[in-house]
Scaffold this active site. Structure first.
Site, PDB file in Angstrom:
ATOM      1  N   ASP A 141      25.766  -5.955  11.885  1.00  0.00           N
ATOM      2  CA  ASP A 141      25.285  -5.609  12.999  1.00  0.00           C
ATOM      3  C   ASP A 141      24.249  -4.673  13.454  1.00  0.00           C
ATOM      4  O   ASP A 141      23.642  -5.332  14.535  1.00  0.00           O
ATOM      5  CB  ASP A 141      25.603  -6.953  14.218  1.00  0.00           C
ATOM      6  CG  ASP A 141      26.824  -5.766  14.934  1.00  0.00           C
ATOM      7  OD1 ASP A 141      27.121  -4.806  13.614  1.00  0.00           O
ATOM      8  OD2 ASP A 141      27.822  -6.534  15.969  1.00  0.00           O
ATOM      9  N   GLU A 171      -3.210   7.925  -7.542  1.00  0.00           N
ATOM     10  CA  GLU A 171      -3.728   8.611  -8.501  1.00  0.00           C
ATOM     11  C   GLU A 171      -4.416   7.730  -9.424  1.00  0.00           C
ATOM     12  O   GLU A 171      -4.142   6.922  -9.807  1.00  0.00           O
ATOM     13  CB  GLU A 171      -2.043   8.133  -9.552  1.00  0.00           C
ATOM     14  CG  GLU A 171      -1.051   9.241  -8.353  1.00  0.00           C
ATOM     15  CD  GLU A 171       0.315   9.176  -9.617  1.00  0.00           C
ATOM     16  OE1 GLU A 171      -0.089   8.830 -10.673  1.00  0.00           O
ATOM     17  OE2 GLU A 171       1.034   9.582  -9.207  1.00  0.00           O
ATOM     18  N   TYR A 172      -5.515   7.575  -9.331  1.00  0.00           N
ATOM     19  CA  TYR A 172      -6.223   8.771  -8.926  1.00  0.00           C
ATOM     20  C   TYR A 172      -7.630   8.803  -8.877  1.00  0.00           C
ATOM     21  O   TYR A 172      -8.321   8.238  -8.705  1.00  0.00           O
ATOM     22  CB  TYR A 172      -6.448   9.994 -10.629  1.00  0.00           C
ATOM     23  CG  TYR A 172      -5.802  10.290 -10.538  1.00  0.00           C
ATOM     24  CD1 TYR A 172      -4.665  11.043 -10.651  1.00  0.00           C
ATOM     25  CD2 TYR A 172      -5.120   9.514 -12.277  1.00  0.00           C
ATOM     26  CE1 TYR A 172      -4.128  11.929 -11.269  1.00  0.00           C
ATOM     27  CE2 TYR A 172      -4.083  10.249 -12.830  1.00  0.00           C
ATOM     28  CZ  TYR A 172      -2.904  11.338 -12.519  1.00  0.00           C
ATOM     29  OH  TYR A 172      -1.995  11.516 -13.061  1.00  0.00           O
ATOM     30  N   GLY A 187       2.068   6.114  -5.476  1.00  0.00           N
ATOM     31  CA  GLY A 187       2.032   6.506  -6.572  1.00  0.00           C
ATOM     32  C   GLY A 187       1.445   5.684  -7.977  1.00  0.00           C
ATOM     33  O   GLY A 187       0.346   5.221  -7.927  1.00  0.00           O
ATOM     34  N   TRP A 188       1.472   6.178  -9.130  1.00  0.00           N
ATOM     35  CA  TRP A 188       1.497   5.392 -10.678  1.00  0.00           C
ATOM     36  C   TRP A 188       0.883   3.930 -10.406  1.00  0.00           C
ATOM     37  O   TRP A 188      -0.357   3.398 -10.433  1.00  0.00           O
ATOM     38  CB  TRP A 188       2.402   5.892 -11.659  1.00  0.00           C
ATOM     39  CG  TRP A 188       1.297   5.634 -13.050  1.00  0.00           C
ATOM     40  CD1 TRP A 188       1.905   4.107 -13.170  1.00  0.00           C
ATOM     41  CD2 TRP A 188       0.633   5.431 -13.333  1.00  0.00           C
ATOM     42  NE1 TRP A 188       0.970   3.922 -14.772  1.00  0.00           N
ATOM     43  CE2 TRP A 188       0.227   5.121 -14.848  1.00  0.00           C
ATOM     44  CE3 TRP A 188      -0.728   6.847 -13.300  1.00  0.00           C
ATOM     45  CZ2 TRP A 188      -0.421   5.265 -15.603  1.00  0.00           C
ATOM     46  CZ3 TRP A 188      -1.435   7.467 -14.333  1.00  0.00           C
ATOM     47  CH2 TRP A 188      -1.946   6.446 -15.619  1.00  0.00           C
TER      48      TRP A 188
END
Length: 585
Positions: A289, A359-360, A317-318
């Site tokens: 809980d 990216e990118y 991220g990629w």
């Protein structure tokens, strides 16, 4: 010329030249270059030299180096002993101490290849000193060298590279960068163009620039939320490995970018997973809980024990960068969504800022973006306005320094005023996505002869960001805690052909350092990073030794520190994190 063949053979000549590639105060990187200046091939080579007491070689690559007292001997390895006329080969080493080599012999003869029989090379110049240091220049002075036939001139070396040849014993080096560390040495040349030993080096820092002292460096690691599954890597591992005491920041990866907003990446791992007492940072089990569980709660406990650590939530991220294009169409709304999520009252105390891993921008990664060169700057401006001065705002960036490449695609210089630092991803330059090779280290610090792509190395990436107006203190050097590799490789040296990616634990062509250090130990170094050829597999990765050299380079460049991807690739005792920590100081 120095005869290296028997009297019955055609005359063969060669030279051996020494340069100091870098100097980080407590150690240095040296390089010898052997060149065949004759008309017939050389089948092997041996370089010998003296170091003064207190100076020694600590590790070497591309040669077998041994010592007897203060006399050091380097012999070629199997693949680089044969030199055709005009060909050359280099080997390098890391050393400690401040001395320079003397009394060099190459295959038993003189190292200078001088054409005057009985003509000795000049001595090392006298003590080198600096004066009149400004933001962009430094004046050098040194004592005259001696030679039995007369000294003709002196070569001035900056960071191991010749920048001038002068006839006197002073030189003013101009066009330098403010607030930047440089290392200088000089070398005398006689009337027969023989060079003597390099002087002891001297380090100097230009004025201005505002870079932080070495002891104030950022030491940042990425922690992945999916690592709690197959990798069985948890926040507690930062404690048991000793890494928590040696880092300053953590980037928690990743949150998603979708629908124009920052969103949760993995709700179970992030804030729902229940931890038992033995898995928990403080040895206390989660209850059914309690309002916050998962990695967020473990990070909260980590910060309680290590209050110096700051945590940023990294988005994108990629895999999840495809959402940035839509999000930056309304930068203010996007920034507001990110702030509301990071500062959610359930975990606001866990995070100290945001990291954007796009990216990118205006270029291609997993998908292609056409937002335009201003989109990145506009996004970072909106983030700073929303998060304010008391939160960290950072970004992971490309390291593609090729002409017209990804660094050129976005206004990183203009955006720099709004960020605390850039995590420059100086890794993954090369890999087995080029299935047939050529084999190449995925994280070269510098360019080298035969590098597959111009501009794909750390030094050129950092230089390009600086040239675009990004202060050195806002640049972090990236280190990969993994290797990239090929199979079907017969050639030990880089540049060989392959048949495809080498097998990896989680993905073909990639493997953690903690595995590779035992399964395929490094047996060579090029461009400041290590490689290994075992069986038909060829891998490249950083080791504690190469990381130490890279950290020395980062300090000399005045960088803000270093970051790495990611914690779980390290050994259980955190030896790569230790190398970053001790290397940066």
């Amino acid at each position: 010329m120095v005869g290296l063949a028997s009297p019955a053979e055609a005359a063969t000549s060669a030279t051996a030249t020494y340069t100091k590639s870098s100097d980080w105060g407590t150690g240095f990187e040296g390089k010898w270059t052997v060149k065949n200046t004759g008309t017939t091939s050389i089948s092997s080579w041996t370089v010998e030299w003296d170091f003064p007491s207190g100076t020694s070689v600590t590790s070497a690559w591309d040669a077998t180096v041994t010592s007897s007292g203060n006399r050091w001997t380097a012999k070629n390895v199997g693949w680089n002993g044969t030199l055709a006329p005009g060909a050359s080969v280099s080997f390098g080493f890391n050393g400690k101490g401040s001395g320079s080599p003397s009394n060099c012999r190459l295959n038993g003869g003189s190292c200078d290849g001088g054409s005057v029989p009985g003509d000795n090379p000049p001595s090392a110049p006298g003590a080198l000193s600096t004066s009149n240091v400004t933001n962009t220049s430094v004046r050098l002075s040194w004592g005259a060298a001696t030679d039995d036939k007369g000294v003709k001139n002196y070569d001035v070396l900056r960071d191991g590279t010749k920048v001038a040849t002068v006839t006197g014993t002073t030189y003013t080096d101009n066009g330098l960068s403010a607030g930047t560390d440089y290392s200088y040495a000089v070398q005398a040349r006689d009337t027969a163009d023989q060079t003597g030993p390099v002087s002891a080096s001297v380090s100097v820092r230009t004025t201005g620039g505002g870079e932080p002292p070495v002891g104030d460096k950022v030491k940042l690691g990425y922690f992945t939320n999916w690592g709690v599954y197959g990798r069985n890597y948890h926040v507690k591992n930062l404690v048991t490995s000793g890494s928590a005491a040696k880092i300053t920041h953590i980037n928690y990866a990743f949150g998603n970018v979708q629908g124009g907003k920052c969103t949760i990446g993995d709700s179970y791992a992030d804030y729902d997973k229940a931890y038992t007492a033995d898995q928990s940072v403080d040895g206390k089990a989660d209850t059914w809980d309690q309002p916050l569980r998962g990695n967020f709660n473990q990070l909260r406990k980590l910060k309680a024990q290590y209050p110096h650590i700051k945590v940023l939530w990294s988005f994108g991220g990629w895999t999840w960068s495809g959402g940035f294009g839509q999000a930056v169409q309304n930068p203010a709304a996007f920034a507001k969504s990110c702030y509301d999520l990071v500062e959610d009252p359930r975990w606001a105390d866990v995070f100290d800022g945001i990291d954007l891993d796009w990216e990118y921008p205006n270029a291609c990664g997993l998908s292609c973006d056409s937002s335009g060169p201003a989109a990145f700057k506009n996004m970072m401006q909106a983030m700073r306005a929303q998060f304010g001065a008391n939160n960290l705002v950072t970004a992971a960036t490309t390291a593609d320094a090729s002409s017209g490449g990804k660094i050129d695609a976005a206004d990183y210089g203009g955006a720099a005023q709004y960020i605390d630092w850039y995590n420059v991803m100086t890794y993954d330059f090369f890999g087995a996505w080029a299935a047939q090779g050529p084999t190449a280290p995925h994280s070269p610090l510098t360019a080298y002869s035969g590098i597959p792509q111009a501009g794909f190395n750390s030094a050129e990436a950092i230089a390009k960001f600086k040239a675009k107006g990004v202060p050195a203190k806002k640049l972090l050097l990236g280190i990969g805690f993994y290797g990239r590799g090929w199979t079907g490789v017969t050639q030990s040296a880089p540049g060989g052909t392959a048949t495809g990616p080498a097998a990896g634990t989680y993905e073909q062509g990639i493997e953690d350092y903690k595995v590779l250090k035992n399964s395929c130990p490094a047996n060579g170094t090029i461009a400041g990073t290590a490689y290994a050829h075992c069986g038909t597999n060829w891998w490249s990765y950083d080791t504690p030794a190469t990381i130490g050299s890279k950290m020395g380079w980062a300090n000399n460049q005045g960088l803000g520190g270093a970051f790495f991807w990611e914690f779980s690739g390290d050994t259980s005792n955190g030896e790569l994190v230790s190398a970053i920590n001790s290397g940066l100081g």
